[in-house]
Design a protein around this motif. Structure first.
Motif, PDB file in Angstrom:
ATOM      1  N   GLN A  25      -2.871   0.625  -3.917  1.00  0.00           N
ATOM      2  CA  GLN A  25      -2.116  -0.605  -3.703  1.00  0.00           C
ATOM      3  C   GLN A  25      -1.385  -0.987  -4.981  1.00  0.00           C
ATOM      4  O   GLN A  25      -1.972  -0.998  -6.064  1.00  0.00           O
ATOM      5  CB  GLN A  25      -3.041  -1.736  -3.305  1.00  0.00           C
ATOM      6  N   ARG A  79       0.870  -1.173   0.000  1.00  0.00           N
ATOM      7  CA  ARG A  79       0.000   0.000   0.000  1.00  0.00           C
ATOM      8  C   ARG A  79       0.908   1.224   0.000  1.00  0.00           C
ATOM      9  O   ARG A  79       1.890   1.275   0.729  1.00  0.00           O
ATOM     10  CB  ARG A  79      -0.906   0.000   1.215  1.00  0.00           C
ATOM     11  N   ARG A 124      -7.006   7.879   1.606  1.00  0.00           N
ATOM     12  CA  ARG A 124      -6.901   6.499   1.136  1.00  0.00           C
ATOM     13  C   ARG A 124      -5.647   6.313   0.294  1.00  0.00           C
ATOM     14  O   ARG A 124      -5.287   7.163  -0.501  1.00  0.00           O
ATOM     15  CB  ARG A 124      -8.110   6.119   0.273  1.00  0.00           C
ATOM     16  N   ASP A 125      -4.979   5.185   0.465  1.00  0.00           N
ATOM     17  CA  ASP A 125      -3.789   4.836  -0.303  1.00  0.00           C
ATOM     18  C   ASP A 125      -4.201   4.090  -1.568  1.00  0.00           C
ATOM     19  O   ASP A 125      -5.351   3.687  -1.724  1.00  0.00           O
ATOM     20  CB  ASP A 125      -2.884   3.913   0.518  1.00  0.00           C
ATOM     21  N   ASP A 144      -7.052   1.405  -6.683  1.00  0.00           N
ATOM     22  CA  ASP A 144      -7.417   2.589  -5.912  1.00  0.00           C
ATOM     23  C   ASP A 144      -8.847   2.431  -5.419  1.00  0.00           C
ATOM     24  O   ASP A 144      -9.510   1.443  -5.733  1.00  0.00           O
ATOM     25  CB  ASP A 144      -7.214   3.876  -6.716  1.00  0.00           C
TER      26      ASP A 144
END
Length: 168
Positions: free
Chosen positions: A74, A17, A71-72, A90
């Motif tokens: 990946q 992440r 939010r990250d 995403d």
């Protein structure tokens, strides 16, 4: 308790992440090069450069167009029998890439990322997730064996008569 043996779906897999930012997109490119080198695909080889470029473009798109504050995204990298697969996931569901990316006007300063991905990858696509989407690209094994060690080529290319598999 007996030890369970699991058959891997890929010879090598890396998942991380990463912050949905320009810095995160640069980090994705570096991580891809690092892990490919550790798997026997050397820095500066055609395969390493191609996969790193695709990862950078997909990560930049996730950081720019797929970003949801807090939010990250990946990054997932897989060395498989049919090549190297890069996946960037995403959490934005309402915004997806075009099916057939068109080059922007010559004077445009952006908009070439997916055009590059489509040109460099053997295949690419988008998959829905419970939250968000995954944009993936598959880079076929190199034609020039001097770029990569024989062991890695054997691992990537697989048996002479591979068994058809479904795309995950």
């Amino acid at each position: 308790m007996p030890h369970q043996v699991q058959t891997p779906t890929s010879a090598h897999t890396f998942t991380q992440r990463i912050s949905a930012s320009p810095r995160g997109a640069r980090l994705a490119r570096r991580l891809v090069r690092y892990h490919l080198d550790g798997w026997g695909v050397p820095y500066g080889s055609e395969l390493s450069d191609t996969v790193a470029q695709i990862a950078a473009e997909l990560a930049a798109n996730a950081a720019t167009h797929g970003r949801v504050p807090g939010r990250d995204f990946q990054l997932r990298l897989l060395l498989r029998a049919d090549g190297v697969r890069v996946e960037v996931s995403d959490t934005r569901t309402e915004c997806g890439p075009p099916q057939r990316p068109e080059p922007p006007p010559d004077e445009a300063e952006s908009g070439r990322g997916l055009v590059l991905v489509a040109a460099l990858a053997a295949r690419w696509g988008v998959e829905s997730r419970a939250v968000g989407k995954t944009v993936w690209a598959l880079v076929a094994p190199p034609e020039r064996p001097d770029d990569v060690s024989d062991d890695v080529l054997d691992e990537v290319r697989g048996p002479a008569h591979p068994v058809p598999t479904r795309e995950p």
